[in-house]
Enzyme design. Structure first.
Site, short mmCIF file in Angstrom:
data_model
loop_
_atom_site.label_atom_id
_atom_site.label_comp_id
_atom_site.label_asym_id
_atom_site.label_seq_id
_atom_site.Cartn_x
_atom_site.Cartn_y
_atom_site.Cartn_z
N PHE A 153 0.81 -1.22 0.00
CA PHE A 153 0.00 0.00 0.00
C PHE A 153 0.85 1.27 0.00
O PHE A 153 0.33 2.36 0.20
CB PHE A 153 -0.93 0.01 1.22
CG PHE A 153 -1.92 -1.13 1.21
CD1 PHE A 153 -3.12 -1.02 0.51
CD2 PHE A 153 -1.65 -2.32 1.86
CE1 PHE A 153 -4.04 -2.06 0.48
CE2 PHE A 153 -2.56 -3.37 1.84
CZ PHE A 153 -3.76 -3.25 1.15
N GLY A 254 -8.75 18.75 -8.89
CA GLY A 254 -7.77 19.18 -9.88
C GLY A 254 -7.82 18.34 -11.13
O GLY A 254 -8.89 17.88 -11.54
N CYS A 261 -0.68 3.06 -10.40
CA CYS A 261 -1.62 2.20 -9.67
C CYS A 261 -3.09 2.51 -9.93
O CYS A 261 -3.80 1.66 -10.47
CB CYS A 261 -1.32 2.28 -8.18
SG CYS A 261 0.26 1.53 -7.77
N1 LIG Z 1 4.54 1.78 -7.62
C1 LIG Z 1 3.71 1.84 -6.60
O1 LIG Z 1 3.50 2.89 -6.00
C2 LIG Z 1 2.97 0.60 -6.15
C3 LIG Z 1 2.33 0.60 -4.90
C4 LIG Z 1 1.65 -0.55 -4.50
C5 LIG Z 1 1.62 -1.68 -5.31
N2 LIG Z 1 2.25 -1.64 -6.52
C6 LIG Z 1 2.23 -2.83 -7.36
O2 LIG Z 1 3.48 -3.50 -7.23
C7 LIG Z 1 3.86 -4.10 -8.47
C8 LIG Z 1 5.21 -3.56 -8.93
O3 LIG Z 1 5.05 -2.18 -9.16
P1 LIG Z 1 6.32 -1.25 -9.43
O4 LIG Z 1 5.82 0.13 -9.52
O5 LIG Z 1 7.39 -1.58 -8.44
O6 LIG Z 1 6.76 -1.79 -10.88
P2 LIG Z 1 8.10 -1.45 -11.69
O7 LIG Z 1 7.72 -1.52 -13.11
O8 LIG Z 1 8.71 -0.21 -11.15
O9 LIG Z 1 9.07 -2.66 -11.32
C9 LIG Z 1 8.89 -3.97 -11.77
C10 LIG Z 1 10.25 -4.61 -11.93
O10 LIG Z 1 10.09 -5.99 -12.19
C11 LIG Z 1 11.10 -6.39 -13.11
N3 LIG Z 1 10.70 -7.68 -13.73
C12 LIG Z 1 9.76 -7.89 -14.68
N4 LIG Z 1 9.68 -9.20 -14.95
C13 LIG Z 1 10.56 -9.84 -14.16
C14 LIG Z 1 10.90 -11.19 -13.96
N5 LIG Z 1 10.31 -12.18 -14.61
N6 LIG Z 1 11.88 -11.48 -13.05
C15 LIG Z 1 12.48 -10.49 -12.36
N7 LIG Z 1 12.19 -9.19 -12.49
C16 LIG Z 1 11.23 -8.86 -13.37
C17 LIG Z 1 11.18 -5.23 -14.07
O11 LIG Z 1 12.40 -5.23 -14.79
C18 LIG Z 1 11.05 -4.05 -13.11
O12 LIG Z 1 12.30 -3.59 -12.65
C19 LIG Z 1 2.71 -3.80 -9.44
O13 LIG Z 1 1.82 -4.87 -9.44
C20 LIG Z 1 2.05 -2.58 -8.84
O14 LIG Z 1 0.69 -2.46 -9.18
C21 LIG Z 1 2.94 -0.54 -6.95
#
Ligand SMILES: NC(=O)c1ccc[n+]([C@@H]2O[C@H](COP(=O)([O-])OP(=O)(O)OC[C@H]3O[C@@H](n4cnc5c(N)ncnc54)[C@H](O)[C@@H]3O)[C@@H](O)[C@H]2O)c1
Length: 439
Positions: A153, A254, A261
């Site tokens: 979260f 806004g 997300c």
């Molecule tokens: N960014 C946020 O604020 C946030 C917050 C809560 C939940 N999430 C969720 O968390 C998840 C990740 O989000 P994120 O923003 O960190 O994504 P991101 O795109 O920043 O990072 C994902 C990483 O996974 C790597 N990857 C892809 N396939 C792979 C594999 N098979 N093996 C190893 N590495 C691999 C990619 O190279 C990348 O570096 C998503 O499902 C997102 O919805 C994100």
């Protein structure tokens, strides 16, 4: 001290790895991106997140955190593996699970000891069971494992603080003993732990994000009504927010929500509902209102500059979807810039940290080095991200160098009365009369 593997070093994975290492665990983090891992090995952060470099550096130096591109290496001695890969929007808003599938298949083929597989990626309801099936069917020989859902979260821009101080930890599993082990891992965070089944945990994440997005679209709809009736949505939100049943957060009107997300998660939930024969009309309205808020930038500019924006110089302050991040995914600035370029306007832009990332996803605008270069000679300036740098800008200087003193404030960071006094033609979102007559 526990041995933890993290798959994917994006915004969630890198923060998860760094924070669990900081809590005294032995953490290995891997990514398929050789570039990201090479950078991390030189203590260069692949993303911008306040405070992250210091925590990574501290834990690498202490020998608690290291980085690899190898599944064999990351899983060696691991008891827990966190899947933190991306789940972007696919066709019809459905979550694209190709990276989760790849991670699950490779974990199955590589694991050598019993393992608890923890899904931190935001995944559609039922994915935990699907991951378990993938692992089972790809193991060369049967090894015991459990799948636990542990949705994340955190918010970009305050990710470390959020990770270390969560409002709750949600754990979902059919295997109570595995959920309890993962709960132990989270005890130092001192947050309430909600233990439930896999599908319910997955749904908690979607329902939470959809609710927050709904709150934003709700206040945006109220803002549009305020604007028509001559009320000020900022004061309306303040007056509403002190009511404990409502709460003051996510009531900022806004240009709407963006980021990696809310847009994809609301669309994915809508898709899940539709596939099940439901009619998710509230979610549809949330998405429609959010799209309309972005489009209103063009409408407000046309109101002040005339229908034809061809050749008009428009400056954009802020490109990232929110302050303190370089994340450009689904940033409202992207659609606003595209609409302006399509209308024939000349667009200039600046963001304190997301310029390099923006250059990779957004063409057709001139990138400037500071806000004043953006304003210089512009017919209008649009605030798209509420960076502190813009809140404290020298507005008199800005006005002096603009061709026309027009500001569209997509984040309501300025006071309309003060802007009027300074001689600007100012349009916020839902800010009282906004210079127009009210019926
Ligand atoms: N960014 C946020 O604020 C946030 C917050 C809560 C939940 N999430 C969720 O968390 C998840 C990740 O989000 P994120 O923003 O960190 O994504 P991101 O795109 O920043 O990072 C994902 C990483 O996974 C790597 N990857 C892809 N396939 C792979 C594999 N098979 N093996 C190893 N590495 C691999 C990619 O190279 C990348 O570096 C998503 O499902 C997102 O919805 C994100």
């Amino acid at each position: 001290m526990r041995n933890i593997a993290v798959i994917g070093v994006g915004y969630v994975g890198l923060v998860t790895a760094a924070c669990f290492a900081d809590l005294g665990n032995q953490v290995k983090a891997m990514d398929v991106s050789e570039e990201k891992i090479a950078k991390l090995r030189q203590n260069v952060m692949p993303i911008y997140e306040p405070g992250l470099a210091e925590v990574v550096d501290r834990n690498v130096s202490a020998g608690r955190l290291n980085f690899t591109t190898s599944y064999e290496e990351v899983l060696k001695n691991a008891r827990f593996v966190f899947i933190c890969v991306g789940t972007p929007s696919g066709v019809d808003g459905e979550a694209d699970l190709q990276y989760v599938r790849q991670a699950a298949e490779t974990i199955a083929r590589t694991m050598t000891d019993p393992l608890i597989i923890i899904n931190k990626s935001t995944v559609p309801v039922g994915t935990g069971d699907w991951v378990a099936d993938i692992v089972r069917s790809n193991q060369p020989k049967p090894l015991s494992f459990s799948v636990v859902s542990c949705p994340e979260f955190l918010r970009e821009g305050s990710a470390l603080i959020d990770f270390m101080n969560p409002d709750r930890t949600v754990l979902g599993s059919l295997d109570r003993a595995a959920a309890d082990e993962v709960a132990q891992l989270h005890l130092p965070l001192r947050a309430p732990i909600v233990v439930t089944d896999l599908r319910t945990a997955e749904m908690i994440k979607y329902a939470s994000n959809a609710f927050l997005a709904t709150k934003i679209s709700f206040i945006n709809e109220i803002a549009n009504i305020c604007e028509a009736l001559g009320a000020d949505v900022k004061e309306v939100a303040a007056g509403m927010g002190v009511d404990k049943r409502i709460g003051k957060f996510f009531l900022d009107a806004g240009v709407g929500y963006g980021g990696s997300c809310f847009p994809k998660d609301v669309s994915a939930l809508k898709h899940m509902a539709t596939v099940q024969g439901q009619h998710p009309q509230l979610l549809e309205a949330v998405i429609d209102i959010n799209n309309f808020q972005r489009h209103q930038v063009l409408l407000k500019l046309q109101e002040l500059l005339g229908q034809d924006l061809k050749g008009k110089e428009i400056g954009i302050l802020g490109l990232a979807f929110k302050p303190n991040t370089d994340d450009m995914r689904e940033a409202p600035a992207i659609s606003v810039v595209r609409e302006l370029v399509q209308a024939g306007a000349k667009v200039k832009g600046y963001d304190p940290v997301s310029m390099d990332v923006a250059k990779g996803v957004l063409n057709g605008l001139d990138y400037c080095n500071d806000p004043y270069s953006v304003a210089s000679g512009s017919d209008a300036v649009v605030i798209m991200t509420e960076w502190n740098e813009f809140k404290n800008i020298d507005l008199q200087k800005l006005k002096d160098i603009m061709r026309q003193p027009i500001i569209i404030d997509g984040r309501n960071i300025y006071d309309p009365a003060m802007m009027k006094e300074l001689g600007f033609h100012y349009r916020g979102f839902g800010r009282g009369y906004n210079g127009k007559s009210v019926k």
